[in-house]
Structures are given as structure tokens and as C-alpha cells.
Design a protein around this motif. Structure first.
Motif, PDB file in Angstrom:
ATOM      1  N   LEU A   1       5.280   8.469   4.261  1.00  0.00           N
ATOM      2  CA  LEU A   1       5.545   7.434   3.260  1.00  0.00           C
ATOM      3  C   LEU A   1       6.658   6.470   3.671  1.00  0.00           C
ATOM      4  N   SER A   2       7.158   6.607   4.885  1.00  0.00           N
ATOM      5  CA  SER A   2       8.230   5.750   5.367  1.00  0.00           C
ATOM      6  C   SER A   2       7.697   4.387   5.794  1.00  0.00           C
ATOM      7  N   ARG A   3       8.545   3.374   5.665  1.00  0.00           N
ATOM      8  CA  ARG A   3       8.208   2.040   6.179  1.00  0.00           C
ATOM      9  C   ARG A   3       8.714   1.861   7.606  1.00  0.00           C
ATOM     10  N   ASP A   4       9.430   2.838   8.103  1.00  0.00           N
ATOM     11  CA  ASP A   4       9.990   2.766   9.451  1.00  0.00           C
ATOM     12  C   ASP A   4       8.956   3.272  10.448  1.00  0.00           C
TER      13      ASP A   4
ATOM     14  N   ALA B   1       1.665   9.436  -5.123  1.00  0.00           N
ATOM     15  CA  ALA B   1       1.320  10.646  -5.874  1.00  0.00           C
ATOM     16  C   ALA B   1       0.310  11.495  -5.110  1.00  0.00           C
ATOM     17  N   ALA B   2      -0.674  10.852  -4.495  1.00  0.00           N
ATOM     18  CA  ALA B   2      -1.698  11.601  -3.750  1.00  0.00           C
ATOM     19  C   ALA B   2      -1.086  12.303  -2.545  1.00  0.00           C
ATOM     20  N   VAL B   3      -0.210  11.616  -1.815  1.00  0.00           N
ATOM     21  CA  VAL B   3       0.448  12.235  -0.662  1.00  0.00           C
ATOM     22  C   VAL B   3       1.325  13.396  -1.130  1.00  0.00           C
ATOM     23  N   ALA B   4       2.061  13.210  -2.206  1.00  0.00           N
ATOM     24  CA  ALA B   4       2.898  14.288  -2.745  1.00  0.00           C
ATOM     25  C   ALA B   4       2.054  15.486  -3.168  1.00  0.00           C
ATOM     26  N   ARG B   5       0.880  15.213  -3.680  1.00  0.00           N
ATOM     27  CA  ARG B   5      -0.005  16.280  -4.161  1.00  0.00           C
ATOM     28  C   ARG B   5      -0.586  17.108  -3.013  1.00  0.00           C
TER      29      ARG B   5
ATOM     30  N   PHE C   1       0.837  -1.204   0.000  1.00  0.00           N
ATOM     31  CA  PHE C   1       0.000   0.000   0.000  1.00  0.00           C
ATOM     32  C   PHE C   1       0.872   1.255   0.000  1.00  0.00           C
ATOM     33  N   ILE C   2       1.849   1.290   0.888  1.00  0.00           N
ATOM     34  CA  ILE C   2       2.668   2.488   1.053  1.00  0.00           C
ATOM     35  C   ILE C   2       3.527   2.781  -0.184  1.00  0.00           C
ATOM     36  N   ASP C   3       3.737   1.773  -1.047  1.00  0.00           N
ATOM     37  CA  ASP C   3       4.545   1.960  -2.256  1.00  0.00           C
ATOM     38  C   ASP C   3       3.708   2.162  -3.520  1.00  0.00           C
ATOM     39  N   GLU C   4       2.397   2.070  -3.387  1.00  0.00           N
ATOM     40  CA  GLU C   4       1.526   2.225  -4.560  1.00  0.00           C
ATOM     41  C   GLU C   4       1.745   3.602  -5.199  1.00  0.00           C
ATOM     42  N   PRO C   5       1.959   3.658  -6.499  1.00  0.00           N
ATOM     43  CA  PRO C   5       2.135   4.950  -7.163  1.00  0.00           C
ATOM     44  C   PRO C   5       0.977   5.914  -6.897  1.00  0.00           C
ATOM     45  N   ALA C   6      -0.255   5.411  -6.842  1.00  0.00           N
ATOM     46  CA  ALA C   6      -1.404   6.287  -6.587  1.00  0.00           C
ATOM     47  C   ALA C   6      -1.334   6.890  -5.191  1.00  0.00           C
ATOM     48  N   VAL C   7      -0.908   6.105  -4.209  1.00  0.00           N
ATOM     49  CA  VAL C   7      -0.794   6.602  -2.836  1.00  0.00           C
ATOM     50  C   VAL C   7       0.326   7.631  -2.751  1.00  0.00           C
TER      51      VAL C   7
ATOM     52  N   PRO D   1       2.557  19.619   1.243  1.00  0.00           N
ATOM     53  CA  PRO D   1       3.663  20.426   0.735  1.00  0.00           C
ATOM     54  C   PRO D   1       4.958  20.284   1.529  1.00  0.00           C
ATOM     55  N   ASP D   2       4.883  19.861   2.778  1.00  0.00           N
ATOM     56  CA  ASP D   2       6.051  19.752   3.648  1.00  0.00           C
ATOM     57  C   ASP D   2       6.794  18.440   3.376  1.00  0.00           C
ATOM     58  N   ALA D   3       8.023  18.530   2.873  1.00  0.00           N
ATOM     59  CA  ALA D   3       8.800  17.338   2.496  1.00  0.00           C
ATOM     60  C   ALA D   3       9.080  16.426   3.689  1.00  0.00           C
ATOM     61  N   ASP D   4       9.332  16.982   4.873  1.00  0.00           N
ATOM     62  CA  ASP D   4       9.598  16.151   6.045  1.00  0.00           C
ATOM     63  C   ASP D   4       8.364  15.348   6.439  1.00  0.00           C
ATOM     64  N   VAL D   5       7.205  15.974   6.386  1.00  0.00           N
ATOM     65  CA  VAL D   5       5.956  15.269   6.703  1.00  0.00           C
ATOM     66  C   VAL D   5       5.716  14.176   5.660  1.00  0.00           C
ATOM     67  N   ARG D   6       5.903  14.502   4.381  1.00  0.00           N
ATOM     68  CA  ARG D   6       5.745  13.511   3.302  1.00  0.00           C
ATOM     69  C   ARG D   6       6.644  12.307   3.527  1.00  0.00           C
ATOM     70  N   ASP D   7       7.920  12.565   3.835  1.00  0.00           N
ATOM     71  CA  ASP D   7       8.870  11.474   4.048  1.00  0.00           C
ATOM     72  C   ASP D   7       8.445  10.599   5.223  1.00  0.00           C
ATOM     73  N   THR D   8       7.959  11.204   6.282  1.00  0.00           N
ATOM     74  CA  THR D   8       7.511  10.443   7.446  1.00  0.00           C
ATOM     75  C   THR D   8       6.295   9.596   7.101  1.00  0.00           C
TER      76      THR D   8
END
Length: 162
Positions: A89-92, A73-77, A65-71, A80-87
Motif C-alpha cells: 500500500l506504499s506510494r514509495d 480494506a481488501a488488502v487489509a482483509r 487507486f492505492i488510496d481507495e478505501p475499497a483497495v 495478515p502480514d503488516a510489513d507486506v501490507r505496508d509495502t
């Protein structure tokens, strides 16, 4: 004469009429973040409901789920905060099974051993076209939805689907 493994290799190769091929020096590549997929990565056949009942990091039909391109892309869209996005979408992380709630697929995760104060959720339509992300960090005094107009801030964390 003492034969070392390297000398034996050279002797064997010379006997065959071949010189040893030079070996490249090992190099260390610098870690670079993977760019987020663009909205065009959302395929018409996306059906995220297949992940309901599974953990977001577990493979289902060859994908997570966390690696799905649709997921991604939607989170990236919407975030706007890159740190929040990275957190988000992380598997950790520690996570609950993906759930269906209010007509959306809900994936909830948190920082291991710190779930109450630091957690997040992705609420996305099963086709991946519409999404919202909740991010809660009690230590930073942040609890918000992306996009901001999706829901009011949740003072006690993000919805877990349980």
C-alpha cells in the motif's frame, strides 16, 4: 534606543491596548501508521475500473487507486502480514499502469531499482469486494499469494499486466 522587530510589535500592540497572544511551541508529532479501513469502507458505488490505464499513484477523479478505501480494506482483509501490507500500500514504489486482466483490476508495483527481485500485485474486482495480493521477495525467498489458496506461488514474480 534601538528598536528590534519584537520591540516594535510589542510597542504597536501596547498602543492598541492589546497584549501579544502567546504562541504555542512547535511540537513534533510521533509518526503513527494510519489504521487500515474496515471492510465496511467499501461503498456500493465503488468502480475501480476508472483507474485502468492510469498509474496507481496518480489522481483520477480526485482519488488514487492505492488510496481507495475499497483497495485498502481488501488488502487489509487478505494480507495478515503488516510489513507486506505496508509495502503493497506504499506510494514509495515504481509501478505499471493499472490494467484489467482475467476479469480483475490489476495493480503491479515494485521496489525502485530492484523490480525483478522485489515486486507485488493487487488483483481486485472492480467493485472492490474480492481481492488477492501477490508478494515476491527473491532475497527473502518469498513468492506467495494472499489468500494462500488464490493461486500457486509464482517463482518469477507477480503478474504485471503487461
Amino acid at each position: 534606543m534601538k528598536y528590534t522587530p519584537a520591540l516594535l510589535l510589542l510597542t504597536t500592540l501596547a498602543a492598541c491596548g492589546r497584549a501579544p497572544e502567546p504562541q504555542p511551541e512547535p511540537t513534533r508529532a510521533a509518526a503513527t501508521p494510519t489504521p487500515a479501513p474496515t471492510p465496511s469502507a467499501i461503498g456500493a458505488a465503488t468502480d475501480l475500473s476508472r483507474y485502468v490505464g492510469q498509474y496507481p499513484f496518480d489522481p483520477v477523479a480526485g482519488g488514487r487507486f492505492i488510496d481507495e478505501p475499497a483497495v485498502r480494506a481488501a488488502v487489509a482483509r487478505v494480507v495478515p502480514d503488516a510489513d507486506v501490507r505496508d509495502t503493497v500500500l506504499s506510494r514509495d514504489a515504481t509501478a505499471n499502469p493499472v490494467a484489467e486482466q482475467d476479469g480483475r483490476i490489476l495493480s503491479w508495483a515494485c521496489e525502485a531499482h530492484n523490480c525483478g527481485p522485489h515486486n507485488w500485485a493487487i488483483a481486485i474486482t472492480s467493485d472492490g469486494r474480492d481481492a488477492a495480493v501477490c508478494y515476491h521477495d527473491q532475497d527473502a525467498g518469498v513468492s506467495r499469494w494472499y489468500p494462500a489458496d488464490y493461486r500457486s506461488a509464482s517463482p518469477d514474480g507477480c503478474p504485471s499486466g503487461e
